[in-house]
Design an enzyme around this catalytic site. Structure first.
Site, PDB file in Angstrom:
ATOM      1  N   TRP A 365       0.828  -1.199   0.000  1.00 48.32           N
ATOM      2  CA  TRP A 365       0.000   0.000   0.000  1.00 48.32           C
ATOM      3  C   TRP A 365       0.871   1.262   0.000  1.00 48.32           C
ATOM      4  CZ3 TRP A 365      -0.927   3.648   4.105  1.00 48.32           C
ATOM      5  CH2 TRP A 365      -1.996   4.509   3.871  1.00 48.32           C
ATOM      6  N   HIS A 366       1.988   1.225   0.707  1.00 52.11           N
ATOM      7  CA  HIS A 366       2.872   2.383   0.757  1.00 52.11           C
ATOM      8  C   HIS A 366       3.663   2.573  -0.540  1.00 52.11           C
ATOM      9  CE1 HIS A 366       2.243   2.331   5.182  1.00 52.11           C
ATOM     10  NE2 HIS A 366       2.517   3.613   5.070  1.00 52.11           N
ATOM     11  N   GLY A 367       4.041   1.493  -1.186  1.00 56.34           N
ATOM     12  CA  GLY A 367       4.806   1.625  -2.423  1.00 56.34           C
ATOM     13  C   GLY A 367       5.714   0.439  -2.646  1.00 56.34           C
TER      14      GLY A 367
END
Length: 508
Positions: A365-367
Site C-alpha cells: 500500500w505504501h509503495g
C-alpha cells in the site's frame, strides 16, 4: 494560478507542489463551514458540494487532470463490482482491482523518481484505496446474517446500496480526499443526514437552528494553529535536520554519540510534516461535522473521531506499542478490519499467517521502494521485542493493585520511553531514505545501534531469559501473605496486558 503558487513558494522556500497542497488544506476550512450549513434535508446538495470542491482541488489547483480520471475510474469500478458481484469473493475482487491500480502508479512513480515533495495521484489514491475496500467489506457484511458479525462489522455494514451520487460524494469527501482522514460509508452517511449529532440530543449545548453541537469551530481552528506550527517547524528546520543527512560526508565526521543524538532530532523534524498535514485535515473535517464523539463531563463537545495521530504519545511514548497505536490510526483500523480479520479463517484466531499478510499489504500500500520493506520487516522484530518486554519485565515492576507507583516502575517507564523513541527513529529511517543502499549506509553510520538494542532483547528472551524472569515472578508469589481479620471482597489482580498479543493493537 500557478504563477501565484510559484511566487509564494519562492518566498516560503518550499516546492510549488507543497504550497499547493497546504493551500488546498487551508481552503477546506471556510468550505467546511459552508458545507455544514447545507441542511440535512438536502443530502444531494452536500454530495454535489463534495464533488465540486474535489474537482477544484484536482483540476485548476493541482493540475492533476489525468490523476482525477484515474481516481474516478477506481470509484466507478468499485461501485459496479460491489453492486453486481454478490458472492463472498466480491470484497477481494475490489481489493485486487484498486490495490493493483495503486501498485501500477507506485511503479510509475518509482520509474520517474518522484520525491515525496511531488504531489501526484498516489497520495490521494492511497486514501481512496482504504475507502473503497472498506466499502466493499461493509456491503458484504450487509448481506450476511447479523449473528455472524462482530461489533465493528455490525455498526459499519451497508444494508441499503447508495445511489451513484451518494457514492461519489463519499469517495470524494473533500477535507480528506488528498491526505485523509479515511472514512467509512456509514460514518459519512451519518454526517450527511446529521444522525451523528442526533444520537446525543438533550446533552450539551447546540446551535439553535441545527442539531450541530457548539464548540466545533474552537476545536477546529485550534487544530489549524497546531498544524501550521508543525508546518513552520518543518520548513525552518528540515534543511538541517533530515534522515538523508546520515549519508552525507559531514555526518560521518562527527562522533558516534553526537550522530545518534542528532538523528533523534532529525526524526522529530521529519515527522512534523505528517503532524502538520494530518492535523490540518482533522481540523477541516471537524468543521464539516466529522469527528464528533459526544460530550465531556462539563458538557463541552468532543471532536476526537477524525484524529489520525496523537503527537504526545508518539514523541513521549510509554512503550513502543503505545507509539504505534498513536501513529496513522485510521490506517491501523483499515488494516485490522479489512485485512487482518478477513484473512483469518472462520472459527480460528489470527496467527502468524494473518500477521504477515497484513504486513505485506501495508508495505504494498505504501509503495515498492525497498526502504518501506526494510522498515516493516525490522518493525516486526521491534514489536516482538516490545511484547516480550511487556510480558516478562513489566510484571516484575508493577506495584500491587491500589498501591502507589514504585521507583522501579518509574525507571521502567523512563527506559521504555527512551528506547521506544530511539528505536523508532532508527527503524523509520529507511521509510524516508527509500533505497536499500542509503538505508544500509545510514544504519552503518549509526553503528547499527537499533539492531543491537532489539537483537540483544530477542537473544535474551529466547535464550532462557523469559524462563528466568518467570521464575522470579514465582518466587515473589511465594512470599508471606497477610490475611484480613474480617471477611472482605476478594481482589483479583488484572491480567498482564492481555491485548499485547493482538496484532491489530500494534500495526503500523
Amino acid at each position: 494560478m500557478d504563477a501565484v503558487f510559484t511566487y509564494i513558494a519562492s518566498i516560503a522556500g518550499a516546492s510549488v507542489d507543497q504550497i499547493k497542497l497546504i493551500s488546498c488544506l487551508l481552503i477546506a476550512y471556510p468550505l467546511g463551514s459552508l458545507f455544514i450549513r447545507i441542511p440535512s434535508s438536502q443530502p444531494n446538495l452536500k454530495h454535489i458540494f463534495n464533488l465540486s470542491v474535489t474537482l477544484l482541488f484536482f483540476l485548476p489547483v493541482l493540475n492533476l487532470h489525468w490523476g482525477f480520471v484515474q481516481l474516478l475510474g477506481s470509484v466507478l469500478g468499485t461501485y459496479f463490482i460491489a453492486a453486481n458481484v454478490h458472492g463472498p469473493r466480491m470484497p477481494w475482487i475490489v481489493f485486487a482491482f484498486v490495490m493493483g491500480h495503486l501498485t501500477i502508479n507506485h511503479i510509475i512513480r518509482a520509474i520517474f523518481s518522484y520525491s515525496y515533495e511531488t504531489v501526484e495521484v498516489t497520495g490521494p489514491q492511497m486514501v481512496l484505496t482504504m475507502k473503497l475496500t472498506t466499502f466493499a467489506w461493509n456491503v458484504w457484511d450487509g448481506r450476511r446474517p447479523a449473528e455472524e458479525l462482530d461489533k465493528w462489522q455490525l455498526q459499519k455494514r451497508v444494508t441499503k446500496y447508495p445511489t451513484l451520487l451518494e457514492f461519489l460524494g463519499y469517495a470524494f469527501y473533500f477535507p480528506g480526499v488528498l491526505v485523509g482522514p479515511y472514512i467509512d460509508y456509514t460514518s459519512y452517511n451519518s454526517l450527511i443526514d446529521e444522525t451523528l449529532f442526533k444520537s446525543t440530543e438533550g446533552k450539551g449545548s447546540r446551535d439553535s437552528k441545527r442539531a450541530v453541537p457548539n464548540g466545533r469551530k474552537r476545536v477546529a481552528y485550534r487544530k489549524m494553529v497546531v498544524g501550521l506550527l508543525f508546518l513552520g517547524i518543518f520548513v525552518v528546520f528540515s534543511p538541517s535536520f533530515y534522515f538523508g543527512i546520515a549519508v552525507t560526508p559531514w555526518f560521518v565526521t562527527q562522533g558516534l554519540l553526537y550522530r545518534i543524538a542528532y538523528f533523534q532530532v532529525c526524526g522529530f523534524i521529519e515527522r512534523s510534516k505528517y503532524y502538520a498535514v494530518w492535523t490540518l485535515t482533522e481540523g477541516a473535517s471537524i468543521l464539516t461535522g466529522l469527528g464528533f464523539t459526544g460530550f465531556g463531563p462539563s458538557g463541552e463537545s468532543l471532536w476526537e473521531g477524525a484524529a489520525n495521530v496523537k503527537v504526545l504519545e508518539i514523541e513521549v511514548p510509554s512503550n513502543f506499542k503505545v507509539l504505534l497505536d498513536s501513529w496513522n490510526m485510521n490506517t491501523n483500523v483499515w488494516l485490522r478490519e479489512c485485512i487482518y480479520k478477513r484473512v483469518t479463517p472462520k472459527g480460528k484466531k489470527p496467527g502468524f499467517r494473518s500477521s504477515m499478510l497484513t504486513f505485506a499489504t501495508s508495505a504494498f500500500w505504501h509503495g515498492i521502494a525497498s526502504g518501506y520493506y526494510l522498515t516493516f520487516l525490522f518493525g516486526g522484530f521491534v514489536t516482538t521485542a516490545g511484547r516480550l518486554c511487556r510480558a516478562n519485565l513489566r510484571p516484575l515492576v508493577l506495584p500491587p493493585p491500589g498501591a502507589p507507583s514504585t521507583i522501579s516502575k518509574r525507571i521502567y517507564d523512563v527506559l521504555g520511553t527512551f528506547f521506544s523513541i530511539v528505536v523508532l527513529n532508527y527503524v523509520s529511517a529507511p521509510f524516508m531514505l527509500l533505497t536499500f543502499k542509503d538505508s544500509m549506509e545510514a544504519w552503518r553510520r549509526l553503528d547499527w545501534y537499533g539492531f543491537w538494542i532489539v537483537g540483544s532483547a530477542l537473544v535474551f528472551f529466547y535464550s532462557g531469559g523469559s524462563k528466568v524472569l518467570k521464575g522470579l515472578r514465582k518466587e515473589e508469589r511465594k512470599g508471606p501473605v497477610s490475611r484480613p481479620q474480617t471477611p472482605g471482597p476478594h481482589v483479583v489482580p488484572p491480567p498482564f496486558d492481555s491485548a499485547t498479543d493482538e496484532f491489530e493493537k500494534r500495526l503500523n
